[in-house]
Design an enzyme around this catalytic site. Sequence first.
Site, PDB file in Angstrom:
ATOM      1  N   ASP A 295      -6.049  16.998  31.984  1.00  0.00           N
ATOM      2  CA  ASP A 295      -5.165  15.886  31.380  1.00  0.00           C
ATOM      3  C   ASP A 295      -6.503  14.928  31.167  1.00  0.00           C
ATOM      4  O   ASP A 295      -7.626  15.217  31.632  1.00  0.00           O
ATOM      5  CB  ASP A 295      -4.296  15.180  32.498  1.00  0.00           C
TER       6      ASP A 295
HETATM    7  C1  BGC Z   1      -1.045  12.073  29.431  1.00  0.00           C
HETATM    8  C2  BGC Z   1      -0.776  13.678  28.631  1.00  0.00           C
HETATM    9  C3  BGC Z   1      -1.153  13.545  27.165  1.00  0.00           C
HETATM   10  C4  BGC Z   1      -2.759  13.343  27.215  1.00  0.00           C
HETATM   11  C5  BGC Z   1      -3.315  13.292  25.566  1.00  0.00           C
HETATM   12  C6  BGC Z   1      -2.484  11.824  28.810  1.00  0.00           C
HETATM   13  O1  BGC Z   1      -2.892  10.503  29.287  1.00  0.00           O
HETATM   14  O2  BGC Z   1      -0.976  12.197  30.552  1.00  0.00           O
HETATM   15  O3  BGC Z   1       0.477  13.833  28.851  1.00  0.00           O
HETATM   16  O4  BGC Z   1      -1.020  14.876  26.630  1.00  0.00           O
HETATM   17  O5  BGC Z   1      -2.949  12.065  27.794  1.00  0.00           O
HETATM   18  O6  BGC Z   1      -2.986  12.408  25.178  1.00  0.00           O
END
Ligand code: BGC
Length: 743
Positions: A295
């Site tokens: 993530d």
């Molecule tokens: C979120 C993810 C997301 C990623 C990219 C993160 O802060 O937890 O779900 O895909 O950002 O935007």
Amino acid sequence: MTNMKKYTLLIIVLFYGGFIALGQNSKILSSVKNVETKVDSVLALMTLEEKVGQLIQYNGSWDLTGPASELDNKQKEENIKKGLVGSMLNVLSVKATKEAQKLLMENSRMKIPMMFGYDVIHGYKTIFPVPLGETASWDLEAMENSARIAAIESVADGINWTFSPMIDISRDARWGRIMEGSGEDPYLTSMVAVAKVKGYQGNDLSGDLTIAATAKHFAGYGMAEAGRDYNTVNLGDNELHNTVLPPFKAAADAGVATFMNSFNEIDGIPSTGNKHLQRDILKGDWNWDGFVVSDWGSIPEMISHGVAKDKKQAAEIAIKAGSDMDMEGGAYEASLQELVLEGSVDEKLIDDAVKRVLRVKFKLGLFDDPYKYSNPEVAANISYEDHKKAARDVARKSIVLLKNENNLLPLKPEVKSIAVIGPLANDKDSPIGNWRAQGEANSAVSVLEGIKTAAGKDVKVNYALGTTLGIGERSFLMPLEINTTDRSGFKEALEIAKKSELVIMVLGEDAFQTGEGRSQSKIGLAGLQQELLKEIYKVNKNIILVLINGRPLEISWSSENIPTIVEAWQLGSESGNAIADVLFGKYNPSGKLPVSFPRTVGQEPLYYNQKNTGRPSSDLHVTYSHYTDVGKDALFPFGFGLSYTQFEYGEIDLSASEMNADGNIEVSIPVTNTTRPVKELKGFQLLDLNPGESRIVKFVIDEKMLQFYTSNKIWESEAGEFEVFVGGNSRDVKSAAFNLIKN
Ligand code: BGC
């Protein structure tokens, strides 16, 4: 028979255009031949630096002069030219992705195309209901279709990879991200996971209009303690395997191209550094061959978790644990090469991660044509009008009728004056919800607009705002500032309520009250909404309350006083039209809750499939597992949802009362549409019955269905008595029992 135990199974019958949705678990077949040979031959030619490059993802926000990010853009551009970047996120448009890809293809030695990822969560331009709302449709075909449409619109804008579906089981309405998932049940979420993967990826990832999907967040993210985003998760093996992992297993079996790990830790181990989850279970037991992206920044975040002392150690822990790609964390870029050269990390681990990335790129067809997803013709051929129709279709299927006393709904032709009141009544933005991709702000059909279109000239529609929900800026980055003082609109609202035959109150949540980092300790109607509702109720009791929201709300007062309640979630682009379809009876509501609505926030986390405690009785004297001030049951339970017609369930008929481990039992139940004039979900069917029509619904139960992850640390069934429940929701059910016999 030794060890006789008692179990309960739940089957829910839903009503609507008949199709049967059970056991869809087919592997997506790739048409790409000999991918492995190709992957190996590319890998053999790569330097260590180039290999590490494949494991790096940059954030873009690309403009034509380069990727505009908080990091050094010039350096990023140089690295892209050298082919040291595996993928980018947030680079949008055919032009920008092509430009970025060209930089790499025309300058790098190995010419390995990049993937372009984006959070396409519930539509790209055409916005569908937020996932929690869409799941309330229980319509897997419609959910697959909305993912397919989102994929097409993404491809039209240069995207070939979505960070969706989010399949975190969540049972806590305080958690802001509950809107992104499919609610509290592992079986239902698994079915949705498969539908979404099929929708995004189609049968062939190399198709021109399909994109790679991501099962996220692996794992346990939705179980954050106290519903606070990113918070610690305490999860035992039993709960992990029986509740959290099944949707991920289903997605892996369905061939999902990538996984994303999660920000949380479980039992002291951040998921990004969890070898057991990523290597032993996902890549080992499940034999899944895609790649895991971290993530955003979750690799260096292991420093804050306290398990890594610096970025270098974080990179070492992450790669060893099976995190293949570093999303904008800078840890792999800074240290992976060095870690290999000094002997701390075996190059074989890097090779395995790179092979996983290359495999997905081959399957996407990027090696055949790196610009395949930057094709302007795709956009030219899209019929946004057709996509809107699909959005309206699934939006109205997602609406859940919670209460309909006095049969205020569907609206009668005799009603000639309606007051439409509330901060969300003419709000064209909230229905778009959070995680709106390229859905435009203020682009939804509002409830007022939908009602005006449907009502026709004879009906007088009066509108008043009543109160604002928030003040100031509303955005992905800023939490909403709630209005708690401005009552200046009350007077006008009361006036139109008095002079109208009935009132449609549109209340709930702003788009940005749910989503990432949007946990709340209170889940009632925020600001002055509840007060406004009570004032209006004093002057006109014929109220239809329409709720627009992304999480279960605390609506006990309304459920006692307001005759009619419609749960309309954040339904996306066609929201107002879909709501009007239900209000005016053009569509008979069929949605059912995928998540329990509590009596009070103090009951959270709340879910129907709880275990019995040692003292399960509801006897007043044995209140240990209850509260002394409120029942432990939901106000509106999982699976709840009314319709304009009534259904009657006959008696359950089981084809046998005993079952051997290799046998099966058929469950049949007559269901009749009468409008002529603890439990575990194991199946559901959508039915379409005409008034007076009766049909036998059948389900087959076999031993596999009865398995769960036991203390022997395997999936197995146990001999004993099973009780089968069939009904329209998780509370109001018919039951029958049989024995599973095992030698
Ligand atoms: C979120 C993810 C997301 C990623 C990219 C993160 O802060 O937890 O779900 O895909 O950002 O935007």
